[in-house]
Scaffold this motif. Structure first.
Motif, PDB file in Angstrom:
ATOM      1  N   ASN A  91      -9.608   3.734  -2.446  1.00 59.18           N
ATOM      2  CA  ASN A  91      -8.558   2.932  -3.092  1.00 59.18           C
ATOM      3  C   ASN A  91      -8.933   1.450  -3.106  1.00 59.18           C
ATOM      4  OD1 ASN A  91      -6.825   5.118  -3.519  1.00 59.18           O
ATOM      5  ND2 ASN A  91      -6.087   4.979  -1.408  1.00 59.18           N
ATOM      6  N   SER A 150     -11.316  -3.506  -9.982  1.00 56.70           N
ATOM      7  CA  SER A 150     -10.352  -3.952 -10.998  1.00 56.70           C
ATOM      8  C   SER A 150     -10.067  -5.446 -10.901  1.00 56.70           C
ATOM      9  CB  SER A 150      -9.044  -3.181 -10.859  1.00 56.70           C
ATOM     10  OG  SER A 150      -8.317  -3.650  -9.750  1.00 56.70           O
ATOM     11  N   GLU A 209      -9.769  -1.245  -6.153  1.00 53.54           N
ATOM     12  CA  GLU A 209      -9.176  -2.582  -6.269  1.00 53.54           C
ATOM     13  C   GLU A 209     -10.246  -3.665  -6.327  1.00 53.54           C
ATOM     14  OE1 GLU A 209      -5.077  -3.246  -5.265  1.00 53.54           O
ATOM     15  OE2 GLU A 209      -5.573  -2.401  -3.304  1.00 53.54           O
ATOM     16  N   MET A 210     -11.383  -3.402  -5.682  1.00 52.29           N
ATOM     17  CA  MET A 210     -12.484  -4.357  -5.769  1.00 52.29           C
ATOM     18  C   MET A 210     -13.019  -4.390  -7.192  1.00 52.29           C
ATOM     19  SD  MET A 210     -14.298  -3.301  -2.180  1.00 52.29           S
ATOM     20  CE  MET A 210     -15.799  -4.261  -2.268  1.00 52.29           C
ATOM     21  N   GLU A 243       0.822  -1.209   0.000  1.00 52.37           N
ATOM     22  CA  GLU A 243       0.000   0.000   0.000  1.00 52.37           C
ATOM     23  C   GLU A 243       0.860   1.264   0.000  1.00 52.37           C
ATOM     24  OE1 GLU A 243      -3.480   0.436   0.112  1.00 52.37           O
ATOM     25  OE2 GLU A 243      -3.489  -1.661  -0.499  1.00 52.37           O
ATOM     26  N   SER A 257      -7.970  -6.731  -8.311  1.00 53.98           N
ATOM     27  CA  SER A 257      -6.776  -7.054  -7.527  1.00 53.98           C
ATOM     28  C   SER A 257      -7.151  -7.411  -6.079  1.00 53.98           C
ATOM     29  CB  SER A 257      -5.735  -5.940  -7.584  1.00 53.98           C
ATOM     30  OG  SER A 257      -6.257  -4.732  -7.147  1.00 53.98           O
TER      31      SER A 257
END
Ligand SMILES: Nc1ncnc2c1ncn2[C@@H]1O[C@H](COP(=O)(O)OP(=O)(O)O)[C@@H](O)[C@H]1O
Ligand SMILES: [Mg+2]
Lengths: 249, 339
Positions: free
Chosen positions: A76, A83, A80-81, A15, A85
């Motif tokens: 952020n 995309s 990511e959820m 991160e 990742s």
């Protein structure tokens, strides 16, 4: 336990990568508090006690920066959820609690950078720097940021990719939390209901302690209450956050 | 790697998953009984919404089954989650690499998550970057990579720990045809080199056909066929498509063709489809016969059977038509992505 620590460090380091690589983003993220500082500071009346108004106002802005930065951070995770990742990490052997705790711990770093920037900006003006107090306040704020960050991640997980839900709730809670904590205006002479809300807001105690510490004073009760307020936010945040992460799929 | 395991790579028994949203229950996967051996390369083929991703999500421990059991690499997907996660690689429908990260950093972090030492994680990342031809982009922000580069990076992430079972959910969706073929070659090469079990999903017939030794056709959450692509197709005949100058000629020809043994004849306007085993071998004979009858075709096409024909034969629907079913609404897509 050792896997928990290793996993948490792994998540935290990951991160932090974008933070180290693009430190300017940390500055851009604090534009709003800086604007508040620039606009409000000239309007502040001299304190009755004769102290510089900046001395009272800056700690509030510091707390505001911490709250804003940490409460935005869930976005952020939402990214990511969306995309994929986050899903990839869920399938990896990283423990669920580490995925949350590592992220929440990371919030301390941008917060410290921002506090340093604010202090550096105001010190040339009528602001007395008490370094020891500022460092002690940074510790209280670190605990607070971890808690708020964890809550923000929990909100992101609960919103499950529905951005509007995250932003509506975050925005709805942000300003009442700031105002009732006495960040921008003193709560003295507030109507009773507002005073009650203010006493229930843990951030009130954080802000009071940060003010005292920034002034170079160490009143034991105020500082203890500040630590307790920050600790309450951290414990609730991490508990809710880890629960949400365990349920994430 | 934990204990070596000698049984099948994947076993499912009555594996079922329901979703309930807005009081409606979707039976996404219904009683799947499967056995996939170690080292197989298997494709789940089915239209959108068939339950492919849901199956993979259960096998990769993302969501628990509603009922039934599944084990992957010898570990139960519910009670042995951690062991399953250690043993598998997963390339999901989205991008595994974070968009704000650098590709190499993501590979190292993934290696560390799988318990590699710092040095090993760096070395392994370097190997994969070279192997998957990512040198030029590995130290760039993931968001700046092209779709094909990102997909290769995702696959590299899934391979960091030499997984015994690799799952890929729609690996080539969103890629242009050239990149899709490159990716298929890559998957085949990796499968040959590592000997890992590879399970992928696709709604591209060509992909299942080209890639997989075994094709499991799914529809509405059930397995409707499970065999090699060649054997699935061999049961169906070739398609001989004949065009005529007029609909009446077509009808007359159809009448004559219906006498061909073990065949099926479909007429639409000026076109007649004859499906028959070894159609390509008998097409000369057919043409001569129709010419003698005074209805010579004006156009002739002969096509080997495709998996689409298999799907059509099994369900009465074309897999290609099924693709055009309305997309779920935006919020459904979002919750699916996030779920
Ligand atoms: N999280 C979810 N909530 C509700 N329904 C879902 C969810 N995930 C999948 N479904 C439904 O389950 C069915 C199978 O979906 P999926 O497994 O994604 O199909 P495929 O991957 O084959 O396209 C679809 O009808 C889909 O809408
Ligand atoms: Mg799918």
């Amino acid at each position: 336990m050792t896997t928990f620590v290793a996993d948490t460090l792994n998540v935290m380091n990951r991160e932090l990568k974008p933070v180290w690589r693009e430190p300017m983003a940390v500055v851009f993220a604090m534009i709003q508090p800086l604007v508040f500082l620039g606009l409000f500071a000239p309007l502040l009346p001299e304190m009755a006690t004769g102290g510089s108004a900046l001395q009272w106002f800056v700690p509030g802005i510091v707390a505001m920066t911490a709250l804003m930065g940490a409460s935005f951070t869930g976005s952020n995770l939402m990214e990511e959820m969306q995309s994929g990742s986050h899903e990839r990490q869920l399938v990896s052997p990283l423990g669920r609690p580490a995925l949350l705790v590592g992220r929440a711990l990371k919030e301390v770093v941008p917060m410290l950078m921002q506090v340093a920037i604010i202090v550096a900006v105001v010190t040339p003006f009528s602001f007395d720097l008490h370094l020891g107090g500022v460092l002690a306040a940074a510790l209280v704020l670190s605990l607070f940021s971890i808690g708020v960050g964890a809550l923000s991640f929990a909100l992101a997980l609960a919103s499950k990719g529905q951005d509007w839900m995250f932003w509506t709730i975050q925005q709805t809670l942000l300003f009442p939390a700031l105002l009732t904590a006495g960040v921008l205006l003193p709560m003295d002479g507030a109507p009773q209901w507002l005073e009650i809300v203010s006493t229930l807001n843990p951030m009130t105690y954080v802000v009071d302690a940060v003010r005292a510490l920034f002034a170079g004073t160490y009143p034991a009760d105020v500082v203890a209450q500040g630590v307790a307020g920050a600790a309450v936010v951290a414990v609730i945040g991490l508990w809710v956050g880890v629960r949400a992460m365990r349920r994430s799929s | 790697m934990t204990t070596t395991h000698t049984g099948p790579a994947i076993v499912t028994r009555g594996l079922t998953r329901h979703f309930t949203s807005r009081k409606q229950t979707v039976e996404a996967v219904q009683g799947l009984d499967l056995e996939i051996g170690q080292g197989e390369l298997v494709a789940f083929l089915g239209p959108n919404g068939a339950g492919k991703s849901t199956t993979l999500r259960m096998l990769t421990t993302l969501i628990p089954p509603t009922s039934g059991t599944a084990s992957v690499a010898g570990h139960d997907v519910v009670t042995g989650q951690r062991d399953v996660r250690q043993a598998i690689g997963f390339v999901g429908q989205g991008n595994g690499a974070g968009h704000r990260q650098l590709g190499r950093d993501e590979l190292i972090s993934q290696g560390r998550a799988h318990g590699l030492s710092r040095a090993d994680a760096h070395r392994r990342a370097g190997e994969l970057i070279a192997d998957l031809d990512l040198e030029a982009v590995a130290d760039r922000k993931v968001s700046s990579l092209s779709g094909g580069q990102r997909r290769r990076l995702d696959i590299a992430m899934g391979l960091v720990h030499l997984p015994r079972v690799l799952f890929l959910d729609e690996p080539s969706t969103g890629l242009d045809p050239q990149n899709r073929i490159n990716l298929q070659e890559l998957i085949q090469r990796l499968h040959a080199e590592t000997g890992s079990t590879v399970v992928l999903t696709t709604h591209y017939l060509e992909e299942a056909d080209a890639l997989a030794g075994r094709v499991i056709v799914v529809d509405h959450g059930r397995v409707i066929a499970d065999d090699s692509a060649a054997r699935l197709k061999s049961g169906l005949g070739d398609l001989v498509r004949l065009g005529f100058g007029s609909a009446s000629d077509a009808a007359r020809a159809a009448g004559r063709l219906s006498r061909v043994p073990d065949s099926r004849v479909d007429t639409s306007a000026e076109t007649v489809d004859l499906r028959v085993k070894d159609g390509s071998a008998m097409v000369g004979e057919v043409l001569a016969d129709l010419a003698a009858d005074g209805v010579p075709p004006t156009r002739v096409e002969v096509a080997r059977p495709t998996l689409d024909d298999v799907f059509l034969d099994l369900t009465g629907r074309s897999l290609r038509e099924t693709q055009q079913t309305p997309e779920p609404t935006a919020t459904e897509i979002e919750s699916e992505v996030a779920a």
